[in-house]
Design a protein around this motif. Structure first.
Motif, PDB file in Angstrom:
ATOM      1  N   ILE A 169      -3.221  26.998 -26.966  1.00  0.00           N
ATOM      2  CA  ILE A 169      -2.285  26.818 -28.084  1.00  0.00           C
ATOM      3  C   ILE A 169      -1.819  28.207 -28.517  1.00  0.00           C
ATOM      4  O   ILE A 169      -2.655  29.061 -28.822  1.00  0.00           O
ATOM      5  CB  ILE A 169      -2.954  26.109 -29.291  1.00  0.00           C
ATOM      6  CG1 ILE A 169      -3.674  24.823 -28.837  1.00  0.00           C
ATOM      7  CG2 ILE A 169      -1.934  25.790 -30.367  1.00  0.00           C
ATOM      8  CD1 ILE A 169      -4.590  24.219 -29.903  1.00  0.00           C
ATOM      9  N   HIS A 170      -0.515  28.450 -28.497  1.00  0.00           N
ATOM     10  CA  HIS A 170      -0.025  29.758 -28.963  1.00  0.00           C
ATOM     11  C   HIS A 170       1.272  29.602 -29.736  1.00  0.00           C
ATOM     12  O   HIS A 170       2.024  28.674 -29.521  1.00  0.00           O
ATOM     13  CB  HIS A 170       0.152  30.756 -27.806  1.00  0.00           C
ATOM     14  CG  HIS A 170       0.227  30.145 -26.452  1.00  0.00           C
ATOM     15  ND1 HIS A 170      -0.852  30.066 -25.604  1.00  0.00           N
ATOM     16  CD2 HIS A 170       1.253  29.571 -25.793  1.00  0.00           C
ATOM     17  CE1 HIS A 170      -0.501  29.476 -24.485  1.00  0.00           C
ATOM     18  NE2 HIS A 170       0.758  29.165 -24.566  1.00  0.00           N
ATOM     19  N   TYR A 171       1.487  30.560 -30.658  1.00  0.00           N
ATOM     20  CA  TYR A 171       2.668  30.448 -31.512  1.00  0.00           C
ATOM     21  C   TYR A 171       3.261  31.823 -31.829  1.00  0.00           C
ATOM     22  O   TYR A 171       2.582  32.843 -31.728  1.00  0.00           O
ATOM     23  CB  TYR A 171       2.337  29.718 -32.825  1.00  0.00           C
ATOM     24  CG  TYR A 171       1.260  30.379 -33.669  1.00  0.00           C
ATOM     25  CD1 TYR A 171      -0.058  29.932 -33.618  1.00  0.00           C
ATOM     26  CD2 TYR A 171       1.563  31.436 -34.535  1.00  0.00           C
ATOM     27  CE1 TYR A 171      -1.052  30.519 -34.392  1.00  0.00           C
ATOM     28  CE2 TYR A 171       0.573  32.017 -35.315  1.00  0.00           C
ATOM     29  CZ  TYR A 171      -0.733  31.571 -35.239  1.00  0.00           C
ATOM     30  OH  TYR A 171      -1.708  32.153 -36.005  1.00  0.00           O
ATOM     31  N   VAL A 172       4.537  31.783 -32.204  1.00  0.00           N
ATOM     32  CA  VAL A 172       5.191  32.958 -32.812  1.00  0.00           C
ATOM     33  C   VAL A 172       5.949  32.459 -34.042  1.00  0.00           C
ATOM     34  O   VAL A 172       6.233  31.260 -34.153  1.00  0.00           O
ATOM     35  CB  VAL A 172       6.187  33.667 -31.855  1.00  0.00           C
ATOM     36  CG1 VAL A 172       5.451  34.322 -30.707  1.00  0.00           C
ATOM     37  CG2 VAL A 172       7.259  32.720 -31.345  1.00  0.00           C
ATOM     38  N   ILE A 173       6.247  33.386 -34.957  1.00  0.00           N
ATOM     39  CA  ILE A 173       6.998  33.009 -36.167  1.00  0.00           C
ATOM     40  C   ILE A 173       8.384  33.659 -36.093  1.00  0.00           C
ATOM     41  O   ILE A 173       8.546  34.818 -36.459  1.00  0.00           O
ATOM     42  CB  ILE A 173       6.251  33.459 -37.446  1.00  0.00           C
ATOM     43  CG1 ILE A 173       4.814  32.898 -37.433  1.00  0.00           C
ATOM     44  CG2 ILE A 173       6.991  33.013 -38.714  1.00  0.00           C
ATOM     45  CD1 ILE A 173       3.933  33.374 -38.582  1.00  0.00           C
ATOM     46  N   PRO A 174       9.366  32.933 -35.573  1.00  0.00           N
ATOM     47  CA  PRO A 174      10.708  33.546 -35.460  1.00  0.00           C
ATOM     48  C   PRO A 174      11.382  33.725 -36.822  1.00  0.00           C
ATOM     49  O   PRO A 174      12.232  34.598 -36.973  1.00  0.00           O
ATOM     50  CB  PRO A 174      11.507  32.559 -34.607  1.00  0.00           C
ATOM     51  CG  PRO A 174      10.512  31.584 -34.083  1.00  0.00           C
ATOM     52  CD  PRO A 174       9.354  31.585 -35.032  1.00  0.00           C
ATOM     53  N   ALA A 209      12.702  30.302 -48.662  1.00  0.00           N
ATOM     54  CA  ALA A 209      13.044  28.878 -48.740  1.00  0.00           C
ATOM     55  C   ALA A 209      12.968  28.234 -47.366  1.00  0.00           C
ATOM     56  O   ALA A 209      12.907  27.008 -47.240  1.00  0.00           O
ATOM     57  CB  ALA A 209      14.444  28.717 -49.307  1.00  0.00           C
ATOM     58  N   TYR A 210      12.994  29.069 -46.321  1.00  0.00           N
ATOM     59  CA  TYR A 210      12.966  28.525 -44.944  1.00  0.00           C
ATOM     60  C   TYR A 210      12.074  29.404 -44.076  1.00  0.00           C
ATOM     61  O   TYR A 210      12.125  30.643 -44.145  1.00  0.00           O
ATOM     62  CB  TYR A 210      14.391  28.493 -44.357  1.00  0.00           C
ATOM     63  CG  TYR A 210      14.419  28.093 -42.892  1.00  0.00           C
ATOM     64  CD1 TYR A 210      14.121  26.776 -42.516  1.00  0.00           C
ATOM     65  CD2 TYR A 210      14.716  29.019 -41.898  1.00  0.00           C
ATOM     66  CE1 TYR A 210      14.134  26.405 -41.175  1.00  0.00           C
ATOM     67  CE2 TYR A 210      14.737  28.655 -40.562  1.00  0.00           C
ATOM     68  CZ  TYR A 210      14.437  27.342 -40.201  1.00  0.00           C
ATOM     69  OH  TYR A 210      14.438  26.980 -38.886  1.00  0.00           O
ATOM     70  N   ALA A 211      11.235  28.762 -43.273  1.00  0.00           N
ATOM     71  CA  ALA A 211      10.418  29.492 -42.300  1.00  0.00           C
ATOM     72  C   ALA A 211      10.175  28.579 -41.109  1.00  0.00           C
ATOM     73  O   ALA A 211      10.148  27.355 -41.241  1.00  0.00           O
ATOM     74  CB  ALA A 211       9.087  29.915 -42.921  1.00  0.00           C
ATOM     75  N   ARG A 212      10.041  29.206 -39.935  1.00  0.00           N
ATOM     76  CA  ARG A 212       9.866  28.394 -38.712  1.00  0.00           C
ATOM     77  C   ARG A 212       8.821  29.033 -37.824  1.00  0.00           C
ATOM     78  O   ARG A 212       8.783  30.262 -37.656  1.00  0.00           O
ATOM     79  CB  ARG A 212      11.204  28.315 -37.966  1.00  0.00           C
ATOM     80  CG  ARG A 212      11.156  27.556 -36.645  1.00  0.00           C
ATOM     81  CD  ARG A 212      12.573  27.247 -36.151  1.00  0.00           C
ATOM     82  NE  ARG A 212      13.348  28.462 -35.919  1.00  0.00           N
ATOM     83  CZ  ARG A 212      13.546  29.012 -34.715  1.00  0.00           C
ATOM     84  NH1 ARG A 212      13.012  28.478 -33.650  1.00  0.00           N
ATOM     85  NH2 ARG A 212      14.279  30.108 -34.599  1.00  0.00           N
ATOM     86  N   VAL A 213       7.961  28.186 -37.272  1.00  0.00           N
ATOM     87  CA  VAL A 213       6.967  28.648 -36.312  1.00  0.00           C
ATOM     88  C   VAL A 213       7.166  27.852 -35.011  1.00  0.00           C
ATOM     89  O   VAL A 213       7.381  26.642 -35.044  1.00  0.00           O
ATOM     90  CB  VAL A 213       5.524  28.525 -36.878  1.00  0.00           C
ATOM     91  CG1 VAL A 213       5.167  27.100 -37.273  1.00  0.00           C
ATOM     92  CG2 VAL A 213       4.489  29.052 -35.883  1.00  0.00           C
ATOM     93  N   SER A 214       7.133  28.571 -33.871  1.00  0.00           N
ATOM     94  CA  SER A 214       7.317  27.922 -32.564  1.00  0.00           C
ATOM     95  C   SER A 214       5.977  27.841 -31.852  1.00  0.00           C
ATOM     96  O   SER A 214       5.319  28.866 -31.650  1.00  0.00           O
ATOM     97  CB  SER A 214       8.274  28.745 -31.692  1.00  0.00           C
ATOM     98  OG  SER A 214       9.541  28.768 -32.254  1.00  0.00           O
ATOM     99  N   TYR A 215       5.595  26.626 -31.472  1.00  0.00           N
ATOM    100  CA  TYR A 215       4.310  26.401 -30.805  1.00  0.00           C
ATOM    101  C   TYR A 215       4.468  26.005 -29.337  1.00  0.00           C
ATOM    102  O   TYR A 215       5.386  25.247 -28.997  1.00  0.00           O
ATOM    103  CB  TYR A 215       3.563  25.254 -31.509  1.00  0.00           C
ATOM    104  CG  TYR A 215       2.624  25.748 -32.590  1.00  0.00           C
ATOM    105  CD1 TYR A 215       1.289  25.984 -32.302  1.00  0.00           C
ATOM    106  CD2 TYR A 215       3.079  25.986 -33.877  1.00  0.00           C
ATOM    107  CE1 TYR A 215       0.425  26.450 -33.283  1.00  0.00           C
ATOM    108  CE2 TYR A 215       2.219  26.445 -34.864  1.00  0.00           C
ATOM    109  CZ  TYR A 215       0.890  26.679 -34.552  1.00  0.00           C
ATOM    110  OH  TYR A 215       0.033  27.140 -35.522  1.00  0.00           O
TER     111      TYR A 215
END
Ligand code: ZN
Length: 499
Positions: free
Chosen positions: A271-276, A287-293
């Motif tokens: 399982i790995h992620y980054v926070i673009p 107000a907005y945040a996204r993490v890609s898994y």
């Protein structure tokens, strides 16, 4: 023998005869060297074509290497391959399955129908010159760290060589090249499978540039790529933080829970992620945040359970931070289904073709590349060797490929040739440097030869196709029903440009 002085004394007519005789002997010596031994199945037609066309494919792979276009926007690279195939008599269908850069190129008629996979997308941030030290061509630019520049060209060269054989021997059979965009995360092949592009194909042949030469027996991991977008409320982070709800808090809560649950999942899971997107300024509550898994497992049944758990964690994270979360499945691939029958056929052909032999310049370059690795036990000579066929191996972690979905729909076999310097890491600057050089070209020409010999064997020995199909049916099981891990989503054409 005439001495130099006596030759000068010979009259003009005699001189002409001698020069003519020398020219004939030189040209016949050259044609003897260049011509491949005649084989019973006529396969020398394909091999001769490839030996004569090295400079054409060297130029083509270097053009695509320079383009280094990212997934779903690899327009010029796709066009270059389509042009080469079209000029060599293939019928082209482009923009297939809702992807502008996907294509299917077809030559011939009747069965068996053999498909060859071609990839041509680059990776972000890996720009690199063809030198054995770090030197980006464009700072932060993209580069062919997975060698897909030679991938697409090797596949197309192989198909054109097979076409030469089909045409000249008048054999019945069809050859297709599947131009499959965005392998690096976009999953072009999955959409092609979902749209039925592989229906009627008997066998799929696949390769990948590698640090050595061998048939793949590893079944890889199934993968699900999910973006979690959190929505909160913006506010002054110092003046009125109580009025805000941080979307980044949502992301961080999810990541924290995943880092806890990681201990309690099967150890071959990854399982790995980054926070673009994590917000823009510390004094504004994001107000907005996204993490890609990326979530992976060697078995897609286990993967499904993992995804359910992480989705629950996302819901929990949103609840605890008073934000909202939206999940988007970006892509998903099956693990690979092995086919021993095809692996054995391909192994023999790979052994016939042999490994990649460096000239002095390439050897010096490769030795410099090896000095940049941490490992000291890299064996350069492995580029020349062909690995013995291993046994089928269920992965313990490791990478994923959209070839997986193809392999559950058509009997498929994958192999690698040494288009990189042995020992180099995947997705590395070293691979970009090697793939854009003549080392990459030698690897792709070998791959094209393996494609040719394997396809000719299958066209002339129909029982092998039957056996491969029987094995495929048995491994897949009678109840198998293909359901892509993408659901109904349309291709994520903007996945490389999304902000
Ligand atoms: Zn790749």
């Amino acid at each position: 023998m005439y001495s130099y002085v006596s030759l000068l004394k010979i009259n003009q007519k005699m001189k002409k005869i001698i020069i003519l005789a020398i020219m004939i002997s030189i040209s016949s010596a050259f044609s003897f060297a260049a011509k491949t031994k005649q084989a019973k199945d006529g396969s020398e037609i394909a091999i001769d074509y490839l030996n004569k066309s090295v400079s054409v494919y060297d130029k083509l792979q270097k053009s695509i290497w320079r383009e280094a276009e990212l997934g779903f926007i690899e327009t010029n690279s796709s066009n270059l391959l389509q042009k080469q195939l079209k000029e060599n008599g293939f019928t082209i269908e482009s923009g297939v399955a809702g992807m502008p850069t996907a294509f299917v190129a077809t030559y011939g008629s009747g069965c068996p129908v053999i498909g060859i996979l071609a990839e041509y997308d680059a990776l972000p941030g890996l720009s690199q010159d063809t030198v054995p030290f770090v030197k980006p061509l464009v700072i932060g630019g993209s580069g062919h760290g997975c060698g897909h520049n030679v991938f697409g060209v090797g596949s197309s060269a192989g198909a054109i060589a097979i076409k030469q054989w089909l045409e000249q021997t008048k054999h019945v059979g069809t050859i297709k090249v599947f131009g499959t965009p965005a392998e690096e995360g976009g999953g072009g092949k999955v959409y092609l499978v979902r749209e039925g592009a592989f229906k009627g194909v008997d066998v799929v042949l696949d390769w990948h540039p590698a640090g050595g030469n061998g048939v793949s027996t590893d079944t890889g991991t199934a993968i699900q790529m999910i973006d979690y977008s959190f929505y909160g409320k913006a506010a002054h982070a110092a003046g009125s933080p109580d009025k805000g709800r941080s979307a980044l808090d949502g992301v961080e809560s999810l990541d924290y829970m995943v880092n806890m649950l990681r201990e309690h999942v099967p150890s071959s899971s990854r399982i790995h992620y980054v926070i673009p997107n994590g917000g823009d300024a510390p004094n504004v509550v994001p107000a907005y945040a996204r993490v890609s898994y990326y979530i992976r497992s060697p078995k897609r049944e286990i993967l499904k359970n993992l995804v359910t758990w992480i989705n629950q964690a996302a819901e929990g994270a949103a609840l605890g931070t008073q934000t909202k979360v939206k999940e988007e499945i970006v892509s998903g691939f099956y693990e690979k289904l092995y086919n021993k029958t095809l692996a054995e056929v391909l192994q023999k052909k790979l052994e016939t073709v042999g490994g990649v032999v460096y000239n002095d310049r390439e050897k010096a370059f490769a030795e410099e590349i090896i000095k940049t690795y941490n490992e000291k036990d890299t064996i350069l000579a492995n580029a020349q060797k062909v690995k013995a066929l291993g046994v089928e191996k269920v992965s313990q972690g490791g990478g994923s490929s959209d070839v997986g979905d193809v392999s559950w729909n058509v009997p498929t076999v994958s192999f690698g040739t040494a288009a990189f310097v042995p020992g180099s890491a995947g997705h590395s600057w070293q691979n970009v440097a090697a793939a854009g050089s003549t080392i990459g070209t030698k690897g792709l020409i070998n791959a094209a030869k393996v494609f040719s010999l394997t396809a000719i064997e299958l066209y002339t020995n129909l029982n092998l196709v039957k056996l491969a199909t029987q094995e495929f049916d048995k491994r897949r099981g009678p109840d198998f029903k293909y359901e892509s891990l993408l659901g109904n989503r349309a291709p994520a054409l903007d996945y490389r440009v999304k902000k």
